[in-house]
Design an enzyme around this catalytic site. Sequence first.
Site, short mmCIF file in Angstrom:
data_model
loop_
_atom_site.label_atom_id
_atom_site.label_comp_id
_atom_site.label_asym_id
_atom_site.label_seq_id
_atom_site.Cartn_x
_atom_site.Cartn_y
_atom_site.Cartn_z
N ASP A 91 0.87 -1.17 0.00
CA ASP A 91 0.00 0.00 0.00
C ASP A 91 0.92 1.23 0.00
O ASP A 91 2.12 1.12 0.27
CB ASP A 91 -0.89 -0.06 1.25
CG ASP A 91 -1.64 1.22 1.51
OD1 ASP A 91 -2.29 1.73 0.57
OD2 ASP A 91 -1.56 1.74 2.64
N ASP A 97 -0.19 5.06 1.18
CA ASP A 97 -0.48 5.89 2.35
C ASP A 97 -0.36 5.09 3.64
O ASP A 97 -1.04 4.07 3.82
CB ASP A 97 -1.91 6.44 2.26
CG ASP A 97 -1.93 7.89 1.82
OD1 ASP A 97 -0.89 8.37 1.35
OD2 ASP A 97 -2.98 8.54 1.96
N ARG A 141 -0.76 11.06 2.74
CA ARG A 141 -0.73 12.19 1.80
C ARG A 141 0.57 12.98 1.87
O ARG A 141 0.62 14.17 1.61
CB ARG A 141 -1.93 13.12 2.03
CG ARG A 141 -3.26 12.50 1.71
CD ARG A 141 -3.35 11.88 0.34
NE ARG A 141 -3.11 12.83 -0.74
CZ ARG A 141 -2.59 12.51 -1.92
NH1 ARG A 141 -2.22 11.28 -2.17
NH2 ARG A 141 -2.44 13.42 -2.84
N ARG A 181 -11.28 17.31 -1.14
CA ARG A 181 -9.87 16.93 -1.17
C ARG A 181 -8.93 18.13 -1.20
O ARG A 181 -7.72 17.98 -1.08
CB ARG A 181 -9.60 16.02 -2.38
CG ARG A 181 -10.41 14.73 -2.35
CD ARG A 181 -9.85 13.69 -3.28
NE ARG A 181 -8.56 13.22 -2.81
CZ ARG A 181 -8.39 12.22 -1.94
NH1 ARG A 181 -9.43 11.57 -1.46
NH2 ARG A 181 -7.18 11.85 -1.58
N ARG A 186 -7.35 18.39 7.31
CA ARG A 186 -7.45 16.93 7.16
C ARG A 186 -7.43 16.26 8.54
O ARG A 186 -8.26 15.39 8.83
CB ARG A 186 -6.27 16.44 6.31
CG ARG A 186 -6.08 14.94 6.27
CD ARG A 186 -4.79 14.59 5.52
NE ARG A 186 -4.95 14.88 4.11
CZ ARG A 186 -5.38 14.02 3.21
NH1 ARG A 186 -5.72 12.79 3.59
NH2 ARG A 186 -5.47 14.34 1.95
N ASP A 238 -13.72 4.95 -0.87
CA ASP A 238 -13.79 4.53 -2.26
C ASP A 238 -15.06 3.73 -2.50
O ASP A 238 -15.57 3.05 -1.61
CB ASP A 238 -12.59 3.66 -2.62
CG ASP A 238 -11.28 4.42 -2.56
OD1 ASP A 238 -11.29 5.64 -2.79
OD2 ASP A 238 -10.24 3.80 -2.26
N TYR A 288 -5.22 -8.18 2.48
CA TYR A 288 -4.49 -8.58 3.69
C TYR A 288 -4.95 -9.97 4.15
O TYR A 288 -4.14 -10.78 4.60
CB TYR A 288 -4.72 -7.54 4.78
CG TYR A 288 -4.17 -7.90 6.15
CD1 TYR A 288 -2.82 -7.72 6.45
CD2 TYR A 288 -5.02 -8.39 7.14
CE1 TYR A 288 -2.32 -8.04 7.70
CE2 TYR A 288 -4.52 -8.71 8.40
CZ TYR A 288 -3.17 -8.54 8.67
OH TYR A 288 -2.68 -8.84 9.93
N ASP A 308 -6.53 -12.24 2.20
CA ASP A 308 -6.65 -13.19 1.10
C ASP A 308 -5.72 -14.38 1.32
O ASP A 308 -4.56 -14.20 1.73
CB ASP A 308 -6.30 -12.50 -0.23
CG ASP A 308 -6.69 -13.33 -1.43
OD1 ASP A 308 -5.97 -14.29 -1.75
OD2 ASP A 308 -7.73 -13.02 -2.05
#
Length: 253
Positions: A14, A16, A23, A138, A145, A185, A227, A229
Amino acid sequence: MVALARDEILLLFDVDGTLTQPRSNVEADFEKFMYEQIKPRATIGIVGGSDLEKMFEQLNGRGILQQFDYVFPENGLVQIENGVEVGKESLQQHLGEQTLQRFINFVLRYLSELELPFKRGTFLEFRNGMMNVCPIGRQCTKEERLTFNQFDNEHNVRENMIAALRKEFSDIDLTYSIGGQISFDVFPNGWDKTFALRHVTKPGKNYKEIHFFGDKTEKGGNDHEIYNDPRTIGHKVASPDDTRRILTELFQL
């Protein structure tokens, strides 16, 4: 770990909270560690929820296309191998324009009635394989944030919005995944980060071990599926320092 050749072990990361602070840009010392210590010992790849341009921003530009064997933006819905794009999925084709507009209209109405400490800009990003919904926008500052993230932890802004979307769009095969500090998302079921595994487990790919490193591994987090799977060995991290520590132990550096 049993000694494996470079082409027998694959490390997927990954971005972030794993290779960088949220970010933020990758630190030079960590970048040097990855490319000089880890890359000679293992095949390496990135699996990020963001698009390729955001990966470039955080990981110091287009050089990642050569440094990483695999680059998987948008949960692997765009597949780049050895610097060359070899595949891409389309959310627009999958859902159709009518369904997309129905969803986007609902999101914008919901956000227009949402009371938050502040709102900025770019509340919904339409990407190739997903939509990213950001209640505060954003274009917030780093301080904003952090403030929203604390507010969200107390008031469950994102979780409540996802619950409303699940109810409204129960007829559509959508998954909602919270990642990072300010957004979530939305993508078709099965289009989570495990999508990248389809590419690295194809005939001709013979990895004996596939390791995944991520921070959002809890249920609802965007690293949860890959993670857990059975094809991967999952490593939960909280920072790039964590990632470095585990890699150092793994390869006995």
